[in-house]
Scaffold this active site. Structure first.
Site, PDB file in Angstrom:
ATOM      1  N   HIS A  46      -4.163  -0.291  13.081  1.00 52.09           N
ATOM      2  CA  HIS A  46      -3.502  -0.179  11.781  1.00 52.09           C
ATOM      3  C   HIS A  46      -2.513  -1.315  11.555  1.00 52.09           C
ATOM      4  O   HIS A  46      -2.413  -1.852  10.460  1.00 52.09           O
ATOM      5  CB  HIS A  46      -2.789   1.173  11.703  1.00 52.09           C
ATOM      6  CG  HIS A  46      -2.093   1.432  10.406  1.00 52.09           C
ATOM      7  ND1 HIS A  46      -2.763   1.822   9.267  1.00 52.09           N
ATOM      8  CD2 HIS A  46      -0.785   1.352  10.071  1.00 52.09           C
ATOM      9  CE1 HIS A  46      -1.903   1.982   8.284  1.00 52.09           C
ATOM     10  NE2 HIS A  46      -0.695   1.698   8.735  1.00 52.09           N
ATOM     11  N   HIS A  92      -3.948   5.410   2.628  1.00 50.86           N
ATOM     12  CA  HIS A  92      -3.322   6.496   3.389  1.00 50.86           C
ATOM     13  C   HIS A  92      -4.387   7.555   3.643  1.00 50.86           C
ATOM     14  O   HIS A  92      -4.220   8.724   3.333  1.00 50.86           O
ATOM     15  CB  HIS A  92      -2.109   7.062   2.647  1.00 50.86           C
ATOM     16  CG  HIS A  92      -0.850   6.921   3.435  1.00 50.86           C
ATOM     17  ND1 HIS A  92       0.186   7.815   3.382  1.00 50.86           N
ATOM     18  CD2 HIS A  92      -0.468   5.985   4.337  1.00 50.86           C
ATOM     19  CE1 HIS A  92       1.160   7.430   4.204  1.00 50.86           C
ATOM     20  NE2 HIS A  92       0.787   6.319   4.782  1.00 50.86           N
ATOM     21  N   ASN A  93      -5.514   7.094   4.200  1.00 47.10           N
ATOM     22  CA  ASN A  93      -6.688   7.943   4.335  1.00 47.10           C
ATOM     23  C   ASN A  93      -6.496   9.065   5.342  1.00 47.10           C
ATOM     24  O   ASN A  93      -6.678  10.235   5.043  1.00 47.10           O
ATOM     25  CB  ASN A  93      -7.891   7.095   4.754  1.00 47.10           C
ATOM     26  CG  ASN A  93      -8.182   5.983   3.772  1.00 47.10           C
ATOM     27  OD1 ASN A  93      -7.808   6.078   2.607  1.00 47.10           O
ATOM     28  ND2 ASN A  93      -8.836   4.931   4.223  1.00 47.10           N
ATOM     29  N   ARG A 113       7.690   0.467  -1.598  1.00 49.59           N
ATOM     30  CA  ARG A 113       8.650  -0.301  -0.791  1.00 49.59           C
ATOM     31  C   ARG A 113       8.131  -1.717  -0.527  1.00 49.59           C
ATOM     32  O   ARG A 113       8.904  -2.673  -0.506  1.00 49.59           O
ATOM     33  CB  ARG A 113       8.970   0.444   0.511  1.00 49.59           C
ATOM     34  CG  ARG A 113       9.874   1.653   0.299  1.00 49.59           C
ATOM     35  CD  ARG A 113      10.409   2.215   1.602  1.00 49.59           C
ATOM     36  NE  ARG A 113       9.362   2.758   2.463  1.00 49.59           N
ATOM     37  CZ  ARG A 113       8.773   3.941   2.290  1.00 49.59           C
ATOM     38  NH1 ARG A 113       9.105   4.702   1.258  1.00 49.59           N
ATOM     39  NH2 ARG A 113       7.845   4.366   3.123  1.00 49.59           N
ATOM     40  N   ASP A 114       6.820  -1.825  -0.323  1.00 42.76           N
ATOM     41  CA  ASP A 114       6.268  -3.175  -0.130  1.00 42.76           C
ATOM     42  C   ASP A 114       6.547  -4.053  -1.348  1.00 42.76           C
ATOM     43  O   ASP A 114       6.729  -5.259  -1.225  1.00 42.76           O
ATOM     44  CB  ASP A 114       4.747  -3.100   0.092  1.00 42.76           C
ATOM     45  CG  ASP A 114       4.405  -2.539   1.463  1.00 42.76           C
ATOM     46  OD1 ASP A 114       5.143  -2.833   2.417  1.00 42.76           O
ATOM     47  OD2 ASP A 114       3.417  -1.801   1.573  1.00 42.76           O
ATOM     48  N   ASP A 266      10.813  -3.521   4.629  1.00 40.72           N
ATOM     49  CA  ASP A 266      10.743  -2.063   4.546  1.00 40.72           C
ATOM     50  C   ASP A 266      10.361  -1.480   5.895  1.00 40.72           C
ATOM     51  O   ASP A 266       9.806  -2.163   6.753  1.00 40.72           O
ATOM     52  CB  ASP A 266       9.741  -1.630   3.481  1.00 40.72           C
ATOM     53  CG  ASP A 266       8.317  -1.933   3.890  1.00 40.72           C
ATOM     54  OD1 ASP A 266       8.041  -3.108   4.209  1.00 40.72           O
ATOM     55  OD2 ASP A 266       7.487  -1.015   3.903  1.00 40.72           O
ATOM     56  N   GLU A 310       8.600   7.351  11.655  1.00 35.92           N
ATOM     57  CA  GLU A 310       8.146   6.801  10.374  1.00 35.92           C
ATOM     58  C   GLU A 310       8.766   7.570   9.219  1.00 35.92           C
ATOM     59  O   GLU A 310       8.161   7.717   8.145  1.00 35.92           O
ATOM     60  CB  GLU A 310       6.610   6.779  10.324  1.00 35.92           C
ATOM     61  CG  GLU A 310       6.038   5.802  11.342  1.00 35.92           C
ATOM     62  CD  GLU A 310       4.525   5.657  11.320  1.00 35.92           C
ATOM     63  OE1 GLU A 310       3.871   6.192  10.417  1.00 35.92           O
ATOM     64  OE2 GLU A 310       3.994   5.003  12.240  1.00 35.92           O
TER      65      GLU A 310
END
Lengths: 727, 239
Positions: A46, A92-93, A113-114, A266, A310
């Protein structure tokens, strides 16, 4: 039986023995627990793109208008007159399968945020989503949950959702796809990057407190396949709080306005460990971090938990020492935490201390730059050649009207307003064309400028030919944008694929990248960012290869009246614009829904025709043509029906063959024009404007191929999704 | 003669409200919710959004924001106070308007243009409109379903405090034209004096034809006009 304690720590964290050996070599010693946790996440699929990275360089990424290309938090392009647009797409699978509401919600939060990390105000979101068929209760639960998660977060955080797309297929039943694209606007002087610079500068953690949610999300959830036990991974899904994010957005925008930050990053996957190491590495610096300063939600958290959490809605700002008090005052005003947690230091070392001990001491850049890269084997499946050689079992004659009714009832074709009515799509007074059209069109307030966005994927098509499919989705998206009057300018892509350790999946990935790249090169539009989501596999079943692209189009001057589906009127004439052909049904909705058969090779794009169609659509939109509509899923018949539903008027058209009603060959569109419209000044090259018929009456009439009352067709199309959900 | 557009943490329509008011020639300024003195302003807007995250209940925390004492004082002195969407919910929670707004009939967020019919014109929101006008304005809410105790409902009906009702494009008020289950199709109300008004749909989203409708201007124009004749609480003291 093996107990958990007998399994080496690195294996439990999803690392291979070779990767572990790499860590030992970098450090020259055995890693401490927190260090191992950091490498395991940062080197996960990821975060590191270790299976795909060697192929991503194929994408064309340069153009004079690209300000920031792939690699930063978001791509940035120049819109002229000091305006920039920042854009990105994410997936966000896996979290959405485990916990659909929170998974989808935090997907929205993360991508916003990105965008504001770059200095931009996020102004719009799009959501391409894919599920199993709605006749299954679990799929309905996931679909409902994802839509309410997007609505709940997006609406409350105050960023409008301007569109998306949805596809339903068995291939997504145990692995839904939840992608999200976001767009931000900023003035040139507001651009902020992530590289920490300036020895002695202070790292300030902004936003929510840090809890135990989402620990290991990137490595455990996003980088491995699923099985029936996946529910046990629920604690790895983060929980979102749009209110906290809204305050964080406003606080950060105020910091940028006042020039109070040197850099910002972020906190996403791998939380503090990722943000501190990336900030340091991107600036060629090191950082000393004190975890005792981090505001936590509960006592007793270990260093590893604080580092890897997270928890959502957090940012790391790099601030000059003289500005720290001002930054903390802004945080206080917006009622968020603002805490000094570190200092930028010379050299490249990241040192993390907690409760009087050094818990990590490593070269910051090694977490990203030394991540493993795999050139995994790729293999063209034999079955694909058999598929291409086969022919569809087509009947001699077909009643187009009744067949159309069946297609209109297909949830992928049906009215999507059940979805987008739940999304605020009007905030910021910018939405000129709302969801439900080919692309959404926004104005930039205070200017004549407009931006259009379309997101497109077609897993069914790409499964039959990932190369041609990849090229076709780019052309479709670009044409969607063009019918609003915008010129395609750049692309972001989200590559959703199965298990990369399966050589056939790697082949699909490489082919898709090639197809997308060829189309982008032909159109002269760079790929400015992207995301790769692999291991979309449950119980050894891979999803369809599903690249999704988002094309951004730009126009310096919005058309006075951009084409809309609801601007058709009785008496207006219907034309089909496109090149020759238009009979092929491979990978069409007709083959999928009516025949339930896969056979034949989908037609390829034609770069000259494709470019010409896009150019023509843009010019026609500015010439005042009332309706322009890309022909895609369901072909001419469905495209015409959509115009008639929106305009509340029937139509009568003539086709040479029934296949022409349902073919989805690329580069074609419907145009509705007043009688006597002069095509001669617009057409040229291979493109033709073929008269099909007129708008009028209360029926959808296909001449000898059948007729159906408009209201009956409309009712089926409108009710297909809510009916399946029990509404 | 500046209008205060109040910003709570979580408010998100504040810039839109300023934009639309500015289009109508008014001066409007953002005011943070910790402000306690609104004397210098000629009118107040509580815009849409999710004040304090709408946690606990819409408006339930916002009513305790420091600014609300000044909003209440302004309302008492007769200044124009307009609540839009979340602002409607806050004014109800603060007791400046009767009733409350609960979850929509279908338990889903509704974002779409709807029609409202003007029912009374003796308020700061509807003074520039005519009874029977049908306006096309976007609705955007989850808790847009108005309720009130029977005696309050009877009173506001009798006093002409219902300003707007949901209707179809022809002005017919019916269940079919009710997008959220609101009692008696109520889309907007005012206090008895007419200086505090609130509306569930967003007139600021219907102030320019490029966005699909400019019918919202007819409401906002009335509000802006009212702020120009607004009692200035501090002008007496200053003179």
């Amino acid at each position: 039986m093996t107990t958990t304690s007998e399994i080496p720590a690195h294996i439990q964290l999803g690392m291979t023995d070779d990767e572990y050996a790499g860590v030992v070599e970098i450090l020259g010693r055995t890693p401490r627990p927190a260090e191992l946790a950091m490498y395991s996440v940062m080197w996960s699929e990821h975060c590191s793109y270790k299976s795909s990275r060697s192929h991503l360089g194929r994408f064309p990424s340069e153009a004079p208008w690209v300000v920031v290309g792939p690699g930063e938090n978001a791509g940035v392009v120049d819109l002229g007159d000091g305006w920039l647009a920042a854009l990105r797409i994410e997936s966000h699978n896996h979290p959405s399968f485990v916990e659909p509401v929170e998974g989808a919600a935090t997907g929205v939060g993360g991508i916003l945020r990105d965008i504001f990390t770059m200095g931009a105000r996020p102004v719009a979101v799009w959501d391409p989503i894919r599920f199993g068929p709605l006749d299954d209760a679990k799929n309905r639960y996931l679909f409902n949950g994802v839509v309410s998660g997007i609505a709940g977060y997006g609406n409350a955080v105050g960023v409008p959702t301007l569109g998306g797309e949805v596809e339903f297929a068995e291939a997504y039943a145990k692995n839904p796809l939840v992608n999200v694209m976001a767009l931000g606007l900023l003035k040139k002087e507001q651009l902020v990057l992530s590289g920490a610079s300036g020895v002695g500068n202070i790292a300030v953690l902004l936003g929510a407190s840090t809890g135990r949610d989402g620990i290991g999300g990137a490595s455990i959830l996003a980088s491995a396949s699923f099985d029936e036990e996946s529910g046990a991974k629920r604690p790895s899904v983060q929980v979102g709080d749009p209110f906290e994010e809204k305050k964080l957005i406003e606080a950060c925008l105020e910091l940028y306005d006042r020039g109070l930050v040197v850099a910002i990053q972020d906190l996403g996957a791998a939380g503090i460990s990722c943000a501190t190491s990336e900030c340091a590495a991107n600036g060629g610096m090191g950082m000393d971090v004190d975890l005792d300063a981090v505001p936590v939600r509960e006592p007793g958290m270990t260093a590893g938990e604080i580092l890897m959490s997270e928890s959502q809605e957090r940012m790391l700002a790099i601030v000059e020492p003289t500005n720290v008090d001002a930054v903390l005052a802004v945080a206080d005003k917006w009622e968020i935490h603002g805490t000094r947690i570190g200092t930028v230091v010379e050299g490249g070392q990241l040192t993390i201390r907690y409760q009087g001990e050094t818990v990590a001491e490593l070269p910051a850049a090694s977490l990203s730059e030394d991540a493993p890269r795999y050139n995994r084997p790729a293999q063209r499946p034999v079955s694909i050649d058999e598929l291409h050689a086969a022919t569809l079992p087509l009947p001699d004659s077909v009643d187009v009207a009744t067949t159309l009714l069946t297609l209109l009832d297909d949830p992928a074709i049906a009215d999507k307003s059940w979805i987008y009515r739940q999304y605020d799509h009007q905030l910021f007074l910018q939405t000129v064309i709302e969801p439900g059209h080919d692309a959404s069109l926004m104005r930039i307030k205070g200017t004549t400028k407009g931006l259009a966005v379309s997101t497109d994927g077609d897993g069914y098509l790409c499964a039959m030919d990932p190369l041609r499919g990849g090229a076709r989705i780019v052309y479709e998206s670009a044409l969607n944008v063009a019918v609003t009057g915008a010129t395609p300018m750049c692309v972001v892509d989200n590559l959703n694929f199965g298990n990369p350790e399966n050589p056939e999946v790697m082949w699909q990935l490489i082919e898709s990248i090639e197809g997308i790249s060829q189309a982008c090169e032909a159109l002269g539009i760079p790929v400015v960012g992207g995301n790769v989501s692999l291991y979309n596999q449950t119980d050894d079943v891979d999803i369809y290869p599903t690249p999704v692209v988002g094309v951004l189009g730009y126009t310096a001057t919005l058309p006075d009246q951009p084409p809309r589906l609801d601007r058709g009127e009785a008496g207006m004439e219907v034309f089909l614009i496109g090149g020759p052909g238009g009979d092929d049904l491979a990978a069409s909705a007709y083959a999928r829904v009516i025949l339930d058969a896969r056979a034949g090779r989908p037609h390829d794009v034609d770069h000259d025709t494709g470019r010409a169609a896009i150019d023509l659509a843009t010019r026609l939109a500015h010439a005042g043509v009332p309706v322009l509509h890309d022909i895609s899923t369901g072909g001419v018949a469905v495209a015409l029906a959509e115009i008639c539903f929106a305009s509340d008027v029937g139509a009568t058209i003539d086709l040479a063959t029934w296949q022409q009603a349902f073919s989805e060959e690329p580069h074609r569109l419907l145009a509705v024009v007043p009688v006597g419209f002069d095509w001669s000044e617009h057409l040229g090259g291979e493109l033709q404007a073929i008269p099909l018929g007129v708008l009028g009456g209360n029926d959808l009439s296909f001449g000898t191929f059948g007729t159906v009352p408009l209201t009956a067709a409309h009712e089926i199309w409108k009710s297909a999704i809510p009916r399946r959900l029990g509404h | 003669m500046t209008i205060a557009v109040v910003v709570f943490p979580g408010t998100n329509c504040e810039h839109d409200a300023v934009h639309a008011l500015t289009l109508l020639g008014a001066d409007a300024e953002l005011v943070w919710h910790r402000e306690t003195d609104l004397d210098d302003f000629s009118g107040i807007v509580l815009p849409g959004g999710f004040a304090h995250g709408d946690y606990l209940r819409t408006g339930a925390i916002a009513r305790f924001s420091p600014v609300m004492a000044a909003v209440t004082e302004a309302a008492d002195t007769g200044k124009p106070v307009l609540g839009i969407c979340n602002g409607f919910q806050i004014l109800c929670e603060a007791g400046l308007l009767p009733g409350a707004l609960i979850a929509n009939r279908d338990l889903a967020f509704v974002c779409k243009p709807i029609h409202v019919r003007v029912e009374s014109t003796d308020t700061i929101l509807t003074s520039a409109a005519t009874v029977g006008d049908v306006l096309r304005i976007p609705l955007n809410s989850y808790e847009g379903n108005y309720i009130a105790p029977p005696q309050d409902l009877a009173a506001i009906e009798a006093n002409g405090q219902i300003t707007l009702r949901y209707c179809d494009e022809n002005g017919d008020v019916s269940d079919l034209a009710n997008p959220n289950g609101s009692t008696n199709n109520i889309a907007g109300i005012s206090n008895a004096r007419g200086n505090v008004a609130a509306v569930m749909p967003h007139p600021e989203r219907a102030a320019e034809l490029i966005l699909g409708s400019d019918d919202g201007r007819r409401l906002l124009e009335g509000f802006v006009a009212a702020t120009k004749t607004s009692p200035q609480t501090n002008s007496v003291a200053a003179s």
